[in-house]
Design a protein around this motif. Structure first.
Motif, short mmCIF file in Angstrom:
data_model
loop_
_atom_site.label_atom_id
_atom_site.label_comp_id
_atom_site.label_asym_id
_atom_site.label_seq_id
_atom_site.Cartn_x
_atom_site.Cartn_y
_atom_site.Cartn_z
N THR A 104 50.41 38.22 54.88
CA THR A 104 49.48 37.12 55.11
C THR A 104 48.09 37.62 54.76
OG1 THR A 104 50.82 36.20 56.89
CG2 THR A 104 48.50 35.52 56.80
N ILE A 105 47.43 36.94 53.83
CA ILE A 105 46.11 37.39 53.36
C ILE A 105 45.02 36.57 54.04
CG2 ILE A 105 47.03 38.16 51.16
CD1 ILE A 105 45.76 35.61 49.94
N HIS A 106 43.82 37.14 54.06
CA HIS A 106 42.69 36.48 54.71
C HIS A 106 41.48 36.35 53.79
CE1 HIS A 106 44.89 36.78 58.48
NE2 HIS A 106 45.12 38.07 58.20
N THR A 107 41.41 37.19 52.75
CA THR A 107 40.27 37.15 51.84
C THR A 107 40.76 37.22 50.40
OG1 THR A 107 39.98 39.55 51.87
CG2 THR A 107 38.76 38.27 53.52
N VAL A 108 39.96 36.67 49.48
CA VAL A 108 40.33 36.66 48.06
C VAL A 108 39.09 36.96 47.22
CG1 VAL A 108 42.28 35.06 48.25
CG2 VAL A 108 39.98 34.15 47.93
N THR A 109 39.33 37.55 46.04
CA THR A 109 38.30 37.68 45.01
C THR A 109 38.55 36.60 43.99
OG1 THR A 109 38.16 40.08 45.36
CG2 THR A 109 37.28 39.21 43.30
N VAL A 110 37.55 35.80 43.68
CA VAL A 110 37.72 34.56 42.94
C VAL A 110 37.08 34.64 41.56
CG1 VAL A 110 37.35 32.06 43.02
CG2 VAL A 110 37.70 33.33 45.14
N SER A 111 37.77 34.11 40.56
CA SER A 111 37.20 34.03 39.21
C SER A 111 36.36 32.77 39.06
CB SER A 111 38.30 34.03 38.16
OG SER A 111 39.01 32.80 38.18
N VAL A 112 35.34 32.85 38.22
CA VAL A 112 34.56 31.67 37.85
C VAL A 112 34.43 31.65 36.34
CG1 VAL A 112 33.27 31.45 40.00
CG2 VAL A 112 32.40 32.95 38.21
N SER A 113 34.40 30.47 35.77
CA SER A 113 34.31 30.33 34.32
C SER A 113 32.91 30.67 33.85
CB SER A 113 34.64 28.88 33.92
OG SER A 113 34.34 28.68 32.54
N ALA A 114 32.84 31.33 32.69
CA ALA A 114 31.54 31.68 32.11
C ALA A 114 30.75 30.45 31.71
CB ALA A 114 31.74 32.60 30.90
N ASN A 165 25.54 25.25 44.39
CA ASN A 165 26.46 24.15 44.74
C ASN A 165 27.88 24.43 44.26
OD1 ASN A 165 25.96 23.83 42.03
ND2 ASN A 165 25.43 21.66 42.13
N THR A 166 28.03 25.14 43.14
CA THR A 166 29.37 25.52 42.68
C THR A 166 30.02 26.46 43.68
OG1 THR A 166 28.71 25.28 40.36
CG2 THR A 166 30.67 26.61 40.81
N ILE A 167 29.25 27.42 44.18
CA ILE A 167 29.76 28.35 45.18
C ILE A 167 30.17 27.62 46.45
CG2 ILE A 167 29.04 30.20 46.77
CD1 ILE A 167 27.44 31.37 44.44
N GLN A 168 29.36 26.68 46.88
CA GLN A 168 29.66 25.94 48.10
C GLN A 168 30.94 25.12 47.95
OE1 GLN A 168 25.95 23.84 48.46
NE2 GLN A 168 25.02 25.42 49.76
N ASN A 169 31.15 24.52 46.78
CA ASN A 169 32.38 23.74 46.54
C ASN A 169 33.61 24.64 46.56
OD1 ASN A 169 30.96 21.34 46.31
ND2 ASN A 169 30.75 21.50 44.09
N LEU A 170 33.50 25.81 45.90
CA LEU A 170 34.63 26.74 45.90
C LEU A 170 34.92 27.26 47.31
CD1 LEU A 170 33.82 28.76 42.65
CD2 LEU A 170 35.87 27.38 43.04
N GLU A 171 33.87 27.59 48.03
CA GLU A 171 34.06 28.08 49.40
C GLU A 171 34.75 27.04 50.28
OE1 GLU A 171 30.06 29.17 50.51
OE2 GLU A 171 30.52 31.30 50.27
#
Length: 418
Positions: free
Chosen positions: A79-89, A170-176
């Motif tokens: 069971t995971i609790h944290t992730v490293t996330v990709s974002v498009s260039a 705002n992109t970060i907030q949406n992903l979060e």
């Protein structure tokens, strides 16, 4: 410019979440004592609620992320609790900034390097953005340039050049919000082309310099690597899905059938046999087919080739505008799912006038055959970033918190620089 900090994992478990245009991929991996990365869980799901990497339907995106994560958890038995996330260039800004500080004792220490990086990191950039990468690309001591590691060298002033990559708040907030909806938190963000470079480039390509193109479904990301550092990141908003949609429109066939035709019969360059080779093209609305609809393969190639040429022309223009086109030699590495189209390597050689290699992820074990190809380069690179490159954004670059008002901060700055 606010900075988001990625902490080096304290346990042997790391998780990558690649949010792409066609699929969302989650990889759960264990890090051994010697630093080796072994994938224990793999999960992926069709992208929903996303367009060109941007969230357009919060609920659908959160659900697709949750299903990919759950599949990886089930396979790994964790069971995971944290992730490293990709974002498009396509969503990031690429800035070259410089920091400069005095060297108090005439010998560069780790503290001096961290202070210098802090000044570069705190440079002002337009808009409401957060810093996701601060990559040192070179140092200078007094008049001596081209220094890779200044620690222990003598001089009076230290300069550092930093490739700062920012992402809109705002992109970060949406992903979060989407990720928090699945009871997960974000360790950090990594731009897709940087992750792809970490997973696909060999040592000589990193050291001598090259260009890497990550050809996804909705975008083609561009990265330039010099002396082992990512010095430029950009993207064009065209990818493999646009080719598929062109086929669907041009041959009046369903999108899923267009993808199948592209995979089985598609080619990026016309050849002499295209006129004589016939392919069966299902038509839209034909649920019960009484007879096949046959067309020459030249029809299909005639649709694919102009779109691929457009992609490489856009890439060439971006590289020329960046000023890095002639400094990276003649080496281009292609990766990403769309790079697997037959004939694409040959057309890229003609359009870019470079030596072309198609690359798959390396340096990671435990991948199934179906998940070890170019389409999973970014996901694998996220694991390498999370395990090996967390130091690139220093936590607090000036040792000890600097509290107090403007006078206190000014006094500290004068003491450190004179």
């Amino acid at each position: 410019m606010r900075s988001r900090l990625l902490q080096r994992p304290k346990t042997g478990l790391i998780t990558a979440l690649d949010i792409g245009g066609s699929k969302i991929c989650c990889l759960i991996a264990r890090i051994s004592e010697n630093g080796h990365i072994h994938v224990a869980g793999i999960g992926y799901h069709e992208s929903k609620g996303l367009k060109a990497g941007r969230i357009v339907d919060m609920e659908a995106a959160a659900r697709a992320i949750g299903q990919a994560v759950q599949a990886a958890e089930n396979m790994a038995g964790e069971t995971i609790h944290t992730v490293t996330v990709s974002v498009s260039a396509t969503q990031t800004g690429s800035h070259r900034v410089r920091g400069e500080v005095a060297i108090p004792h005439n010998e560069v220490t780790d503290s001096d390097v961290r202070r210098c990086l802090a000044f570069a990191r705190d440079a002002e950039v337009p808009g409401q953005n957060e810093l996701i990468h601060a990559i040192p690309t070179g140092y200078r001591i007094d008049e001596a340039a081209g220094i890779r590691d200044p620690r222990g060298l003598h001089g009076k002033r230290l300069q550092c050049d930093v490739h700062a990559i920012t992402l809109a708040t705002n992109t970060i907030q949406n992903l979060e919000r989407c990720i928090n909806a699945n009871h997960l938190s974000i360790d950090g963000f990594c731009v897709d082309i940087y992750a792809a470079a970490l997973s696909c480039l060999v040592e000589d390509e990193l050291d001598l310099g090259c260009t890497i193109l990550d050809m996804g479904a909705m975008t083609t990301s561009i990265g330039v690597v010099l002396d082992g550092k990512l010095v430029f990141a950009d993207a064009v908003p065209v990818g493999g899905l646009h080719i598929t949609q062109d086929i669907a429109r041009g041959l009046t066939t369903p999108v899923n059938q267009a993808e199948r035709l592209k995979t089985l019969h598609g080619h990026a360059i016309r050849n002499a046999r295209d006129e004589s080779d016939m392919i069966d093209v299902p038509q839209i609305g034909e649920e019960e087919r009484t007879h096949g609809h046959m067309v020459p393969r030249s029809f299909l190639t005639g649709i694919i080739q102009p779109r691929v040429e457009e992609i490489f022309e856009l890439v060439r223009n971006r590289l020329e505008a960046s000023g890095f086109s002639s400094t990276t030699g003649r080496r281009v590495v292609l990766t990403g799912g769309a790079s697997q189209l037959s004939g694409l390597r040959e057309l890229a050689t003609i359009m870019l006038d470079k030596q072309i290699r198609i690359a798959s992820p390396q340096k990671i074990s435990g991948l199934a055959e179906s998940t070890s190809g170019p389409a999973f380069a970014t996901a694998c690179g996220l694991l390498l970033y999370a395990s090996e490159h967390a130091h690139e954004i220093p936590d607090i670059a000036i040792p000890g918190a600097i509290t107090g008002g403007m006078f206190s901060r000014l006094t500290h700055w004068v003491r450190e620089n004179w």
